[in-house]
Design a protein around this motif. Structure first.
Motif, short mmCIF file in Angstrom:
data_model
loop_
_atom_site.label_atom_id
_atom_site.label_comp_id
_atom_site.label_asym_id
_atom_site.label_seq_id
_atom_site.Cartn_x
_atom_site.Cartn_y
_atom_site.Cartn_z
N GLU A 61 0.83 -1.20 0.00
CA GLU A 61 0.00 0.00 0.00
C GLU A 61 0.87 1.25 0.00
O GLU A 61 0.61 2.22 -0.73
CB GLU A 61 -0.93 -0.02 1.22
N ILE A 65 0.97 4.16 -2.93
CA ILE A 65 0.73 5.58 -2.65
C ILE A 65 1.92 6.42 -3.11
O ILE A 65 1.74 7.50 -3.68
CB ILE A 65 0.44 5.79 -1.15
N ASN A 69 1.41 9.17 -6.13
CA ASN A 69 1.57 10.59 -5.78
C ASN A 69 2.95 11.13 -6.12
O ASN A 69 3.26 12.27 -5.76
CB ASN A 69 1.28 10.78 -4.30
N GLU A 104 -1.15 9.36 4.48
CA GLU A 104 -2.33 10.07 3.97
C GLU A 104 -2.30 11.53 4.42
O GLU A 104 -2.64 12.44 3.66
CB GLU A 104 -3.62 9.39 4.44
#
Length: 194
Positions: A61, A65, A69, A104
């Motif tokens: 994960e 990410i 990004n 996040e």
């Protein structure tokens, strides 16, 4: 590594390498069952401070990410996120001393940072990884991340931008040793004698 201690003490002290995992492991070993730690505060006060450690993020994960990004993360920042995807350190009734963001939150805070009056250099070369309460964001200058993934510069942005002259490993270790206090504000002055 061992340090040789002069006789008559004759014992070997094992030194741990400074790393995120070693710093956090040692810190957690000192916490009570409620994740609290007695700290030495100013004026002889001896309060208990708390710690909140988020669950780790899975490596797949995190990598997704990072790619989605276009992030440039150092190895020690990845190590932190894989141990705890965010944490608050030295919490008390009014907040915390400092916190490190989840991945996040890093993305959200970076996008918000682009809308504020940060310098163009910071907007182009830095991303926030946490904050120091009532001071400002902790930034990594990703333009300083070398081929090995080790960042060379950690910054604190406030009225002035402070260069901690260290990486996340050393900064976190210093903050834990200083029990959440702003160690960079402690200073000495060289006295000139005639």
């Amino acid at each position: 590594q061992c340090i040789t201690i002069p006789k008559p003490m004759k014992r070997c002290i094992l030194l741990k390498e400074i790393s995120i995992s070693n710093t956090l492991e040692t810190l957690k070993s000192r916490l009570d069952e409620n994740s609290l730690l007695h700290v030495q505060a100013r004026f002889g006060i001896y309060p208990k401070k708390g710690f909140v450690f988020n669950n780790p993020i899975e490596i797949e994960e995190l990598e997704r990410i990072i790619i989605d990004n276009e992030l440039i993360l150092s190895n020690n920042h990845k190590e932190f996120l894989l141990l705890h995807n965010g944490a608050e350190f030295f919490t008390y009734e009014y907040g915390y001393s400092f916190r490190l963001y989840s991945i996040e939150e890093v993305i959200r805070e970076y996008n918000e940072m682009l809308n504020y009056n940060f310098s163009n250099y910071i907007k182009q070369n830095c991303y926030p990884i946490g904050s120091v309460i009532d001071i400002g964001p902790i930034l990594v200058d990703h333009s300083k991340v070398n081929q090995t993934g080790k960042e060379n510069i950690l910054l604190l942005d406030n009225i002035e931008t402070i260069d901690f002259c260290c990486d996340l490993n050393n900064w976190l270790d210093r903050m834990v040793c200083a029990e959440g206090n702003l160690y960079w504000e402690w200073y000495s002055k060289v006295v000139q004698h005639e």
